[in-house]
Design an enzyme around this catalytic site. Sequence first.
Site, short mmCIF file in Angstrom:
data_model
loop_
_atom_site.label_atom_id
_atom_site.label_comp_id
_atom_site.label_asym_id
_atom_site.label_seq_id
_atom_site.Cartn_x
_atom_site.Cartn_y
_atom_site.Cartn_z
N THR A 160 -5.80 -4.13 21.44
CA THR A 160 -4.70 -3.81 22.36
C THR A 160 -4.45 -2.31 22.30
OG1 THR A 160 -3.74 -5.99 22.14
CG2 THR A 160 -2.26 -4.23 22.86
N HIS A 261 1.20 -5.60 29.56
CA HIS A 261 1.85 -6.17 28.38
C HIS A 261 3.07 -7.01 28.79
CE1 HIS A 261 1.38 -5.48 23.93
NE2 HIS A 261 2.47 -6.20 23.93
#
Length: 373
Positions: A160, A261
């Site tokens: 991420t 996100h």
Amino acid sequence: MEPVCIEDWEELAKRRLAPEIYDFIAGGAGLERSLQENIRALERVKLISRVLRGVSDVDTSAPRLSPLQSARTPATPMIVAPSAHHQLAHPDGERATLAAANQCGAPLIVSTMSDTPLETLCKNSAEPVMFQLYLYKDRGRNRDIIQQAQDAGCSALVLTVDVPRMGARLRDRRNSFDVKRYQKRTDQFDEPLSSEPPVPSQSGGVAAFVAEQLEPALSWADVDWVKNQTRMPLILKGVLHPQDAEIALKHDVDALYLSNHGGRQLDHHVSAIDMLPYIRQRVGESMPLIVDGGVRSGADILKALALGADAVGVGRPVLWGLAAAGAQGVAEVLRQLIDDLTLSMHLCGCASLADISQEIIWTKHPSYQGETL
Ligand SMILES: Cc1cc2nc3c(=O)[nH]c(=O)nc-3n(C[C@H](O)[C@H](O)[C@H](O)COP(=O)(O)O)c2cc1C
């Protein structure tokens, strides 16, 4: 009430959860414009059906995901997105999510911030799981975690890259939300799945963890470093700019996961669904693309596939199912989404994922390729 759609599951979860836990899951960054945009962007995309194609059975299996699933073909192009601290939603935490994902044939990405150890989950999974990594400042720690994920049999590593620091979670600030107060680690996979609400314990915070532990200056050199640590395929999560997607190609990244996100990082951010056609055009056909943010129905999944995705990630809906009814709730949520995808594909004349293309998209969006109609 019998929950028949994701909004029903959210309503049930909201009734069940402490208000500050509900806010932690439901909330986004800042004024939550990115969060709202994710839903709106999908709403703006309209499907246009094809008819008289003689479709009787619909096959939702996703062969293009097999390189990320140790050469197995998942039954669905819907992936359980990585999300932190499932025990906030239910004491059975990630093991309940895993059981449901296995049952429904949906690939699962386990978060760095899982409340249940990765090894425990891998040992008890019928299907290979993927592991999501937040890069720590401490290189040795990253090396150990990546090695553990590989040794545990994870099928892919999801790095991420959109959390160099934590987004401004205003709901959490208003609530003085402190995740550690609710954490209760259960390493016992054999414990029967229960239905008790989470129990408060000591204090700490996600924002503090991110600031203290995670690498704030992530760069492409880190991507190369991670890639060199492992033979697992590497997926970058949090890419939205077509130029970044193009750079990723040069760094031998195996797949891209387009995401803002869930609206929890940069506010006023573009949604991944809006960037998807541009990125597909930029990276070509061979790069697997996963997209997430605001997927709440099978029709949403179909839209994403038609715009060029190979899979969608589903975040909050899974947590609503988990909060409402543990493993059974997650399985029910996943099943409803898969059933709705099957229905939407049938109504659009698509017998398999290979039949899905931009021809079933009607939108005035600038990315629309008119000549395919
Ligand atoms: C409560 C919560 C925790 C999350 N934790 C993580 C995480 O640990 N790692 C990560 O890469 N993404 C995390 N995400 C983002 C999700 O992976 C995903 O991008 C997002 O939830 C997708 O949007 P959706 O919730 O609208 O489906 C989290 C999201 C939520 C809602």
